[in-house]
Write an enzyme that holds these catalytic residues in place. Structure first.
Site, short mmCIF file in Angstrom:
data_model
loop_
_atom_site.label_atom_id
_atom_site.label_comp_id
_atom_site.label_asym_id
_atom_site.label_seq_id
_atom_site.Cartn_x
_atom_site.Cartn_y
_atom_site.Cartn_z
N VAL A 137 8.04 -0.96 11.89
CA VAL A 137 8.25 0.41 12.36
C VAL A 137 7.36 1.42 11.67
O VAL A 137 7.29 2.58 12.06
CB VAL A 137 9.74 0.81 12.21
CG1 VAL A 137 10.09 1.01 10.74
CG2 VAL A 137 10.08 2.05 13.02
N ALA A 145 -0.98 -3.30 11.20
CA ALA A 145 -0.30 -3.55 12.47
C ALA A 145 1.23 -3.55 12.38
O ALA A 145 1.89 -4.01 13.31
CB ALA A 145 -0.78 -4.87 13.09
N ILE A 153 0.83 -1.20 0.00
CA ILE A 153 0.00 0.00 0.00
C ILE A 153 0.87 1.26 0.00
O ILE A 153 0.43 2.34 0.38
CB ILE A 153 -0.96 -0.01 1.20
CG1 ILE A 153 -0.22 -0.18 2.52
CG2 ILE A 153 -2.00 -1.10 1.03
CD1 ILE A 153 -1.09 -0.15 3.75
N GLU A 166 4.24 2.26 11.50
CA GLU A 166 3.22 3.01 12.24
C GLU A 166 3.81 3.79 13.41
O GLU A 166 3.54 4.97 13.61
CB GLU A 166 2.14 2.07 12.77
CG GLU A 166 1.28 1.46 11.70
CD GLU A 166 0.27 0.50 12.29
OE1 GLU A 166 -0.88 0.91 12.49
OE2 GLU A 166 0.64 -0.65 12.59
N GLN A 174 4.13 1.02 1.37
CA GLN A 174 5.17 0.82 2.37
C GLN A 174 6.38 0.06 1.83
O GLN A 174 7.43 0.02 2.47
CB GLN A 174 4.59 0.11 3.60
CG GLN A 174 4.45 -1.42 3.49
CD GLN A 174 3.23 -1.88 2.76
OE1 GLN A 174 2.80 -1.26 1.79
NE2 GLN A 174 2.64 -2.99 3.19
N ARG A 227 3.16 -5.45 10.87
CA ARG A 227 3.55 -6.84 11.12
C ARG A 227 4.06 -7.56 9.87
O ARG A 227 4.44 -8.73 9.95
CB ARG A 227 2.35 -7.61 11.67
CG ARG A 227 1.14 -7.59 10.75
CD ARG A 227 -0.05 -8.36 11.31
NE ARG A 227 0.12 -9.78 11.21
CZ ARG A 227 -0.12 -10.50 10.11
NH1 ARG A 227 -0.52 -9.90 8.99
NH2 ARG A 227 0.05 -11.79 10.11
#
Length: 778
Positions: free
Chosen positions: A726, A520, A479, A728, A481, A522
């Site tokens: 990291v 999250a 998205i 978020e 990232q 993750r």
């Protein structure tokens, strides 16, 4: 390492910069119908009647549905919502009917002709008031709703979840404390403002199969929710997410997909498309929840905090299917990254007649830390120590205990604080650019754990090709990232082949393997581990065949630059492409067949916290820690604040791709700066007053500060190559650091955001020009 830890180029970069990457709204289908939605003009109203006769008479209209057609509730954690309102509308803009027509213009024309009679009800627009006995109930039937067992709604109230945390003896701590300080803070609703608005296409085939193309972060979670809502078996429910133009949490669940599936079911063979306008996006997709925080601190004059009593009240809006988990996350993170023995916290998610609250980058931690980090500065000043000292005294170190009682094994927080202090030159005061301007510096810490079910699973598949290339299949969604690139790097490192030889495929529930959700922070940790395991499977198969081919023991073989090579005799090797379809013998016979690697991962040993106390030995997979320092300049004549410099440092375990990681932190800083200085959804009596970029401001290029970005690497035990997430948490300290810097510059303490020029100017009216300090503690 050859590929991991290097700034290789984004694997999706060329398609994105050339515009050749196809998003859902770019898709065209034959015989497609277009949907438009009739929405409630009231924040809270009973639907008396809906008349669709005039709308159905419009040429080109094929179908119209209302909430009465599909009354089954849906929801990820709490099944409390209908995609079209049933019985009453619970927020201004809620969908009450939907039209399918041969063109978007005709659909919109028909929507205007739908006649809805309402009986307006009292709107609940303050979460604190909504909790009081006798408040109008947004969901009178809350007790009948299906909910996950880790959430605790209170039937007969507006409380959709209550997370308590009880650690130590709080009453005794406050009796013994040398200083007790009370503070309140408020964080308003904000929006994700992704570049791409929500869009989806749904098609029902005559065999009962339903295909949905959606700009969603989590295809498998969306598939599960839609399957449950519309009684479509999972083998007949396919969700594809070809590309996502930004998410930040807004596309983690279901929104408009549930509006068009009923239309698709009634019109089999015809794709139904719905794309939200920017105004729709502001009002009718997830927003970040508002939050009221009350923080009471017991501290001794040596700087040690001995007790904490918090209350967090989350304005979850009209539906709390996702918001309940944010209240839970705030509950177990209630003390911030600090070691405090005695804690009493209540975190509530509350229904109101506001837009629907949901996941937003940071998942409650930014809202939480806005109060916690300012409170620390207030406490430090009260007892006469520096903001740095109070964080070094109380910050979590290895051997310390979190709010839930978990013993910390890994924490680079002290290193991060020290690095930020150095990079921002915290103790050095700099001259302002003009006599009417003043400068100040502030610091804040942040932390975050992945808020996810204990058994949140990831999986990966790798298919080896005959020419030594490979296909990597995962369902993590890129998205923005950079997950496509990092997953490719991990596979390239493991298989010892160039990243250019690996093609990654994502986002198709029929053809890519299971992934819980792309949320999250993750994905590097969890999906990355699944990729590692899939590569190990491929390697094991390659070595098994190679020991037969080369006549060498498996233990003496390794992968090197596209070959299986002897560690002892380097000239003895076989290309991995020659083994991709198995091993062929001289007589033409063969064994094994195609090499396909499978990997899966669930974070180990995560266990539920105690339901009554909130305590638990290992309730989350890991924590990411960090800090930010900020320097600002404030114009005393206007209250205008300019962020001049931001220093950031986080413990990421392992830097997988320096360029991508720096870009993530840069984006997080700017997004945090936006919520600190500009962004707020202005709501009055449940009505959103600024649903466009005309009145909802976000940072621009002119607002960019100097950024100094550093990382600490204390490896995460279960992360691939020691990495942890990291993306978020890098946003979490930004707003409180800016607030603390404004206080340092002006003596003005603002307990709500955004920290606008107007708010600062109003406070500065009591100051004489050039004088500092007389507004302290306002």
């Amino acid at each position: 390492m050859k590929y991991v830890g290097k700034s290789i180029k984004r694997v999706d970069g060329i398609k994105k910069v050339t515009g050749s990457l196809k998003y859902v709204d770019d898709m065209k289908f034959s015989r497609m119908l277009y949907a438009a939605v009739k929405r409630s003009p009231y924040a809270h109203a009973r639907i008396v009647s809906i008349n669709i006769e005039k709308a159905m008479a419009v040429k080109g209209v094929k179908d119209i549905i209302t909430g009465d057609h599909y009354k089954k509730r849906a929801g990820l954690y709490l099944e409390d919502k209908n995609f079209l309102a049933v019985g009453k509308a619970r927020y201004k803009g809620e969908a009450v009917a939907a039209v399918a027509a041969v063109s978007e213009d005709i659909a919109k024309e028909a929507v205007k002709l739908i006649e809805v009679e309402y009986e307006e009800l009292t709107a609940v627009t303050n979460a604190i008031e909504a909790m009081k006995p006798g408040a109008p109930l947004v969901h009178p039937d809350l007790g009948e709703y299906k909910t996950a067992p880790i959430f605790f709604p209170k039937p007969g109230t507006n409380i959709s979840n209550h997370y308590p945390l009880r650690k130590g003896d709080v009453e005794n701590a406050f009796e013994e404390a040398e200083v007790v300080i009370d503070n309140k803070f408020y964080v308003p609703h904000v929006h994700h403002v992704t570049i791409e608005t929500h869009t989806a296409v749904a098609q029902m085939d005559l065999d009962g199969s339903c295909t949905v193309w959606a700009s969603c972060q989590s295809p498998f979670a969306v598939r599960q929710a839609l399957s449950e809502a519309f009684d479509i078996p999972l083998n007949k429910m396919r969700v594809l997410s070809p590309a996502v133009g930004g998410g930040f949490g807004s596309k983690a669940g279901t929104t408009l997909e549930g509006i068009i599936i009923p239309l698709a079911k009634r019109n089999p063979g015809r794709p139904i498309k719905l794309t939200y306008s920017r105004e729709d996006e502001f009002e009718n997709t997830y927003v970040r929840q508002g939050m009221h925080a009350t923080i009471k601190t017991a501290v001794n004059k040596n700087g040690k905090i001995i007790g904490l009593k918090n209350e967090f009240v989350w304005d979850g809006g009209a539906y709390n299917e996702y918001g309940v988990n944010i209240a839970k996350a705030a509950g177990y993170a209630c003390a911030g990254p600090y070691d405090i023995d005695n804690i009493w916290t209540d975190s509530y998610c509350v229904y109101t007649n506001h837009p629907v609250g949901g996941p937003y980058r940071g998942f409650g931690m930014s809202e939480l830390q806005f109060g916690i980090e300012q409170n620390l500065d207030i406490v430090a000043e009260k007892i006469g120590i520096s903001p740095i000292e109070i964080r070094l005294i109380n910050g979590l170190k290895p051997g310390g205990a979190t709010a839930t009682g978990e013993i910390v094994k890994i924490s680079g927080l002290m290193e991060c604080i020290e690095q930020v202090v150095e990079d921002i030159n915290f103790e050095e005061k700099t001259e302002s650019s003009k006599p009417n301007k003043v400068r100040g510096k502030g610091i804040a810490c942040g932390w975050k754990a992945p808020s996810m079910p204990n058994n949140a699973a990831s999986s990966a598949i790798i298919k080896l090709n005959e020419d030594g290339t490979a296909h990597l299949l995962v369902s993590v969604q890129d998205i923005g990232q950079g997950s496509d690139t990092v997953m490719t790097q991990i596979a390239a490192e493991m298989l010892s082949i160039s990243p250019e030889k690996i093609t990654i495929k994502t986002g198709d529930t029929d053809h890519t393997p299971y992934e819980w959700q792309t949320v999250a922070s993750r994905m590097t940790y969890s999906t990355g581990r699944a990729v590692v395991e899939a590569c190990k499977d491929v390697i094991d198969q390659l070595l098994e065949l190679s020991q037969i081919k080369l006549g060498l023991y498996k233990r003496d073989l390794e992968l090197r630059d596209g070959y299986v090579v002897s560690k002892i005799y380097p000239d003895r090797k076989v290309a991995i492409g020659d083994l991709a379809l198995g091993l062929t013998f001289e007589d033409g016979s063969g064994i094994h067949g195609p090499i396909i690697g499978r990997g899966s991962f669930i974070p180990p040993n995560i266990r539920d916290a105690d339901k009554k106390t909130g305590l638990g030995e290992h309730p989350v997979a890991y924590w990411t820690y960090g800090a930010q320092g900020v320097e600002v300049e404030v114009d005393l004549d206007t209250g205008q604040t300019k962020v001049l410099k931001v220093a950031s440092c986080f413990d990421v375990g392992k830097v997988m791709n320096p360029q991508l990681l720096e870009a993530q932190v840069e984006g997080a800083i700017v997004q945090g700066m936006g919520t600190a200085l500009f962004e707020e959804l202005i709501l009055k009596d449940g009505v959103l007053l600024n649903p466009s970029f005309v009145d909802y401001k976000i940072p621009t290029a002119d607002d960019m500060p100097e950024m100094v970005i550093k990382f600490v690497e204390n490896p995460e035990e279960n992360g691939p190559y020691g990495a942890r997430g990291v993306a978020e948490v890098a946003m979490v300290p930004s707003a409180p650091a800016i607030a603390n810097a404004i206080y340092d510059a002006t003596g003005i303490r603002l307990r709500t955001i955004p920290l606008t020029a107007e708010r600062i100017f109003e406070k500065m009216k009591v100051l004489k020009r050039g004088r500092r300090g007389s507004c302290k503690n306002n």
